[in-house]
Design a protein around this motif. Structure first.
Motif, short mmCIF file in Angstrom:
data_model
loop_
_atom_site.label_atom_id
_atom_site.label_comp_id
_atom_site.label_asym_id
_atom_site.label_seq_id
_atom_site.Cartn_x
_atom_site.Cartn_y
_atom_site.Cartn_z
N ARG A 205 0.83 -1.18 0.00
CA ARG A 205 0.00 0.00 0.00
C ARG A 205 0.87 1.24 0.00
N LEU B 133 -3.79 6.66 2.73
CA LEU B 133 -4.97 5.83 2.62
C LEU B 133 -6.22 6.71 2.65
N VAL B 134 -7.37 6.11 2.40
CA VAL B 134 -8.63 6.85 2.49
C VAL B 134 -9.00 7.01 3.95
N ILE C 175 -18.19 6.56 -1.38
CA ILE C 175 -17.38 6.97 -2.53
C ILE C 175 -18.25 6.80 -3.78
N TYR D 74 -16.23 -4.44 -4.46
CA TYR D 74 -15.98 -3.71 -3.22
C TYR D 74 -17.19 -3.73 -2.29
N MET E 143 -19.16 1.96 -2.14
CA MET E 143 -19.04 2.57 -3.46
C MET E 143 -20.41 2.58 -4.12
N PRO F 101 -4.39 7.99 -3.14
CA PRO F 101 -5.13 8.93 -2.29
C PRO F 101 -4.33 10.18 -1.94
N PRO G 149 -9.89 9.37 -1.81
CA PRO G 149 -9.42 8.52 -2.90
C PRO G 149 -9.06 9.39 -4.10
N CYS H 155 -6.80 3.85 -6.40
CA CYS H 155 -7.46 5.05 -5.87
C CYS H 155 -7.59 5.01 -4.35
N ILE H 156 -7.68 3.81 -3.78
CA ILE H 156 -7.80 3.69 -2.33
C ILE H 156 -6.48 3.34 -1.66
N TYR I 189 -9.25 -1.72 5.43
CA TYR I 189 -10.56 -1.07 5.44
C TYR I 189 -11.65 -1.94 6.06
#
Length: 267
Positions: free
Chosen positions: A92, A96-97, A104, A126, A135, A164, A169, A198-199, A267
């Motif tokens: 990662r 982070l988000v 989102i 997700y 999402m 992010p 994100p 994106c995350i 998450y």
């Protein structure tokens, strides 16, 4: 990378300026492997890392690196104090988000046909999990959104996105129109992959793109970190993760076991 030497002493003191850590012999090899993994993630070449006969990890030929020091090198200062919040050891970024982001929104108004269906399936990848965020697909409206990602479709097969920033994100994903030519599963895979960036996910094989791409080297830190997520493999394998650098015609668009571990850890 495997440790170069296994230490057989019962206990060892690892030290650097102003600190010391006593490690039981049974735990030493595991600890040293984590130190080595962290140094690699921090950008040190494998050739510069070694484990001495006394069980200490040395970088650059003369600098002893402790476990805590190696964690700090990849942005995990105070790891023990925050172990319940962000675990490490998949890869990662340092960003982070934020946990406060609950919804989102994914603006898929530019997608049609196979790409549109693939977007729905990627979002479902997700939303089928009990993550800290949900999402939701939208068509231009951002009402009720804590963050928004806008999808575009142009160019050749594949995709691009980012990482992010400021707890949000990354806000844009492009998927090449010709990705649809590879079929629904591959298109789902590509979109799921780009949303993963994106995350905050790095490529699982960032250290050797040849694993999934057939060619290419180490992406390095890339200015965003490459932190190993807890409970996931230390090495990548072909088709071993949705987050591998390159897709292929056999890509399924489905999470692997290590992907799910990584998602649940963060998450």
């Amino acid at each position: 990378m495997m440790l170069r030497k296994a230490c057989l002493v019962a206990a060892t003191v690892l030290f650097a300026c102003g600190e010391s850590e006593v490690i039981d012999g049974a735990e030493l090899e595991t600890v040293n492997q984590e130190i080595v993994d962290n140094l690699l993630a921090a950008g040190y070449p494998e050739s510069e890392i070694e484990v001495g006969d006394d069980g200490v990890v040395i970088v650059g030929g003369d600098a002893v690196v402790t476990l805590q020091a190696s964690r700090e090198m990849i942005g995990l200062d105070g790891h023990e104090e925050h172990a319940g919040e962000i675990q490490f050891r998949q890869y990662r970024t340092t960003n982070l988000v934020d946990p406060g982001i609950a919804v989102i929104c994914i603006d898929g108004s530019s997608f049609s046909g196979t790409l549109s269906t693939a977007l729905d399936k990627a979002i479902a990848n997700y939303t089928s999990l009990n993550l800290s965020f949900d999402m939701v697909r939208t068509n231009g409206s951002d009402a009720g959104c804590d963050a928004e990602i806008t999808m575009t479709a142009k160019g050749a097969a594949g995709g691009s996105s980012g990482f992010p920033e400021g707890g949000l994100p990354y806000s844009k994903v492009n998927v090449g129109k010709s990705t649809a030519n590879y079929g629904l599963a591959v298109a789902t895979h590509v979109i799921t992959h780009e949303l993963g960036h994106c995350i905050g996910f790095r490529h699982t094989d960032y250290y050797n793109r040849a694993i999934s791409c057939g060619a290419g080297g180490n992406e390095g830190d890339a200015g965003v970190g490459a932190i190993h997520i807890a409970g996931t493999p230390t090495t990548a394998a072909l088709d071993g993760s949705v987050m591998n650098s390159c897709f292929n015609q056999g890509s399924t668009g489905q999470w692997t076991a290590s992907d799910l571990t990584a998602l649940n850890a963060l998450y």
